[in-house]
Design a protein around this motif. Structure first.
Motif, PDB file in Angstrom:
ATOM      1  N   HIS A 144      39.662  35.716  37.372  1.00 52.46           N
ATOM      2  CA  HIS A 144      40.264  35.603  36.040  1.00 52.46           C
ATOM      3  C   HIS A 144      39.160  35.625  34.994  1.00 52.46           C
ATOM      4  O   HIS A 144      38.233  34.811  35.029  1.00 52.46           O
ATOM      5  N   LEU A 145      39.244  36.560  34.058  1.00 54.46           N
ATOM      6  CA  LEU A 145      38.184  36.730  33.061  1.00 54.46           C
ATOM      7  C   LEU A 145      38.392  35.765  31.888  1.00 54.46           C
ATOM      8  O   LEU A 145      39.086  36.070  30.920  1.00 54.46           O
ATOM      9  N   THR A 146      37.781  34.601  31.997  1.00 57.31           N
ATOM     10  CA  THR A 146      37.749  33.639  30.903  1.00 57.31           C
ATOM     11  C   THR A 146      36.713  34.088  29.872  1.00 57.31           C
ATOM     12  O   THR A 146      35.903  34.984  30.149  1.00 57.31           O
ATOM     13  N   PRO A 147      36.690  33.496  28.689  1.00 52.70           N
ATOM     14  CA  PRO A 147      35.654  33.866  27.706  1.00 52.70           C
ATOM     15  C   PRO A 147      34.230  33.732  28.254  1.00 52.70           C
ATOM     16  O   PRO A 147      33.358  34.560  27.950  1.00 52.70           O
ATOM     17  N   GLU A 148      33.997  32.730  29.095  1.00 54.90           N
ATOM     18  CA  GLU A 148      32.658  32.554  29.668  1.00 54.90           C
ATOM     19  C   GLU A 148      32.289  33.715  30.587  1.00 54.90           C
ATOM     20  O   GLU A 148      31.147  34.204  30.588  1.00 54.90           O
ATOM     21  N   LYS A 149      33.270  34.181  31.353  1.00 53.95           N
ATOM     22  CA  LYS A 149      32.998  35.285  32.289  1.00 53.95           C
ATOM     23  C   LYS A 149      32.851  36.613  31.550  1.00 53.95           C
ATOM     24  O   LYS A 149      32.080  37.489  31.955  1.00 53.95           O
ATOM     25  N   ILE A 150      33.596  36.782  30.461  1.00 59.33           N
ATOM     26  CA  ILE A 150      33.428  37.988  29.650  1.00 59.33           C
ATOM     27  C   ILE A 150      32.030  38.009  29.028  1.00 59.33           C
ATOM     28  O   ILE A 150      31.359  39.050  28.980  1.00 59.33           O
ATOM     29  N   LEU A 176      52.683  34.705  39.544  1.00 57.60           N
ATOM     30  CA  LEU A 176      52.347  35.782  38.603  1.00 57.60           C
ATOM     31  C   LEU A 176      50.854  36.089  38.635  1.00 57.60           C
ATOM     32  O   LEU A 176      50.448  37.256  38.554  1.00 57.60           O
ATOM     33  N   LYS A 177      50.032  35.047  38.751  1.00 61.99           N
ATOM     34  CA  LYS A 177      48.587  35.275  38.853  1.00 61.99           C
ATOM     35  C   LYS A 177      48.253  36.084  40.110  1.00 61.99           C
ATOM     36  O   LYS A 177      47.424  36.997  40.079  1.00 61.99           O
ATOM     37  N   THR A 178      48.916  35.760  41.210  1.00 54.84           N
ATOM     38  CA  THR A 178      48.681  36.486  42.457  1.00 54.84           C
ATOM     39  C   THR A 178      49.160  37.932  42.359  1.00 54.84           C
ATOM     40  O   THR A 178      48.480  38.863  42.807  1.00 54.84           O
ATOM     41  N   LEU A 179      50.339  38.130  41.758  1.00 55.57           N
ATOM     42  CA  LEU A 179      50.887  39.478  41.620  1.00 55.57           C
ATOM     43  C   LEU A 179      49.980  40.365  40.774  1.00 55.57           C
ATOM     44  O   LEU A 179      49.928  41.581  40.967  1.00 55.57           O
ATOM     45  N   GLN A 180      49.254  39.763  39.838  1.00 58.95           N
ATOM     46  CA  GLN A 180      48.357  40.546  39.002  1.00 58.95           C
ATOM     47  C   GLN A 180      47.008  40.787  39.660  1.00 58.95           C
ATOM     48  O   GLN A 180      46.182  41.528  39.137  1.00 58.95           O
ATOM     49  N   GLY A 181      46.768  40.144  40.802  1.00 61.02           N
ATOM     50  CA  GLY A 181      45.528  40.396  41.516  1.00 61.02           C
ATOM     51  C   GLY A 181      44.531  39.264  41.489  1.00 61.02           C
ATOM     52  O   GLY A 181      43.443  39.374  42.061  1.00 61.02           O
ATOM     53  N   GLN A 182      44.887  38.127  40.837  1.00 61.88           N
ATOM     54  CA  GLN A 182      43.939  37.016  40.774  1.00 61.88           C
ATOM     55  C   GLN A 182      43.878  36.309  42.128  1.00 61.88           C
ATOM     56  O   GLN A 182      44.890  35.924  42.692  1.00 61.88           O
ATOM     57  N   ILE A 183      42.662  36.156  42.674  1.00 58.15           N
ATOM     58  CA  ILE A 183      42.508  35.513  43.978  1.00 58.15           C
ATOM     59  C   ILE A 183      41.632  34.266  43.916  1.00 58.15           C
ATOM     60  O   ILE A 183      41.718  33.405  44.788  1.00 58.15           O
ATOM     61  N   TRP A 211      51.305  32.818  27.464  1.00 57.85           N
ATOM     62  CA  TRP A 211      50.164  31.944  27.736  1.00 57.85           C
ATOM     63  C   TRP A 211      49.329  32.471  28.900  1.00 57.85           C
ATOM     64  O   TRP A 211      48.108  32.345  28.906  1.00 57.85           O
ATOM     65  N   LEU A 212      50.004  33.059  29.883  1.00 61.31           N
ATOM     66  CA  LEU A 212      49.304  33.586  31.053  1.00 61.31           C
ATOM     67  C   LEU A 212      48.689  34.954  30.803  1.00 61.31           C
ATOM     68  O   LEU A 212      48.019  35.502  31.672  1.00 61.31           O
ATOM     69  N   GLY A 213      48.925  35.519  29.618  1.00 59.72           N
ATOM     70  CA  GLY A 213      48.343  36.807  29.286  1.00 59.72           C
ATOM     71  C   GLY A 213      49.216  37.990  29.626  1.00 59.72           C
ATOM     72  O   GLY A 213      48.759  39.134  29.567  1.00 59.72           O
ATOM     73  N   HIS A 214      50.474  37.745  29.987  1.00 58.12           N
ATOM     74  CA  HIS A 214      51.380  38.830  30.339  1.00 58.12           C
ATOM     75  C   HIS A 214      52.310  39.152  29.171  1.00 58.12           C
ATOM     76  O   HIS A 214      52.327  38.451  28.160  1.00 58.12           O
ATOM     77  N   GLU A 215      53.100  40.198  29.335  1.00 51.48           N
ATOM     78  CA  GLU A 215      53.992  40.661  28.268  1.00 51.48           C
ATOM     79  C   GLU A 215      55.436  40.281  28.593  1.00 51.48           C
ATOM     80  O   GLU A 215      56.042  40.846  29.500  1.00 51.48           O
TER      81      GLU A 215
END
Length: 281
Positions: free
Chosen positions: A26-32, A187-194, A86-90
């Motif tokens: 998950h790309l948080t501001p710190e990771k970006i 939803l996080k898993t479906l988007q690819g977050q592991i 909030w989770l970044g989805h539409e």
């Protein structure tokens, strides 16, 4: 001899060919910021999910409309849209569906074509007019139905036309609890977050007695405070009925009561989950 504290050594941040961010992170501001520090001006990411949100029930009316006897304002799609955002989805809000199999089928078909995931509220219990459960039993695919939790024991998960569908209860608090406890992680898993940490819990002193029915895990809504000795305390938000939405709007946390517990005495410690922390974990 002390070393100057203002010197930054070559390679102390990271070294060549070091793996810093794995696929599914998950790309948080710190990771970006870290990506930029590595010199990457673009990276491949998973696109946000389009999430269909559908409420069901003859009794539902839009906020602002006049209410007749037995009618209520539809609120679930508004809350779910905020949680999905909030989770970044539409979120894609569909008009409410009356208790009619034909209209429900048409709406689910439209949602499955337009969106990646479907979330419904209402119609998943055991009554004759619980049409989401009925149509999923006859025309969809159900992976599971009912969980021993309160509020929100009858959630459903499966697929409609190969589109994942979460059938949540109709009561507003049950919708919120089941989203936080189950849907958001899916939803996080479906988007690819592991790379995800378990939802954090901590102990707080319960200042009031609590009751529950053994046999189900309960997520009561709580208000946190700190004593002058810097210890966390928690108290319930009042009546814990699954239709009392104010119990969610006032809450800082869930008070997690295990399956075999039947009561909590004032002065005992309980496990609590920060509600916002469930989204961030």
């Amino acid at each position: 001899e002390s070393k100057p504290h203002f010197i930054r050594k070559k390679g102390e941040n990271f070294t060549e060919n070091e793996m810093l961010l794995e696929k599914g992170t998950h790309l948080t501001p710190e990771k970006i910021s870290l990506c930029a520090a590595m010199g990457h001006n673009d990276i491949q990411v998973f696109k946000p999910l389009k999430v269909a949100i559908i409420s069901t029930g003859d009794e539902l009316r839009l906020p602002g409309e006049s209410l007749e006897k037995g009618e209520i304002y539809e609120s679930n799609t508004f809350g779910l849209s905020g949680l999905v955002s909030w989770l970044g989805h539409e979120p894609v809000r569909f008009p409410s569906v009356v208790d009619n199999l034909e209209q429900l089928r048409e709406t689910l078909n439209s949602a499955s074509k337009a969106c990646d995931v479907i979330i419904t509220s209402g119609g998943v219990s055991m009554g004759d007019r619980d049409f989401v459960r009925k149509i999923m039993e006859s025309e969809g695919n159900i992976d599971f139905w009912r969980i021993k939790v309160r509020p929100g024991s009858p959630p459903l998960f499966g697929t409609w036309k190969e589109t994942p569908i979460f059938g949540l209860p109709g009561n507003p608090v049950a919708v919120m609890v089941t989203f936080y406890q189950f849907v958001q992680a899916a939803l996080k898993t479906l988007q690819g977050q592991i790379t995800r940490i378990p939802a954090p819990t901590f102990k707080a002193l319960c200042t009031e007695s609590l009751k529950k029915v053994p046999g189900r895990t309960e997520f009561q809504r709580g208000i946190l405070s700190k004593t002058k000795d810097n210890e966390w305390t928690v108290k319930p938000t009042g009546d814990q009925g699954s239709g009392i939405l104010s119990s969610m709007s006032q809450a800082h946390c869930f008070i997690v009561l295990p399956t075999d517990m039947d009561k909590v005495e004032a002065g005992e410690f309980v496990d609590v989950q920060l509600i916002r922390g469930l989204i961030d974990s």
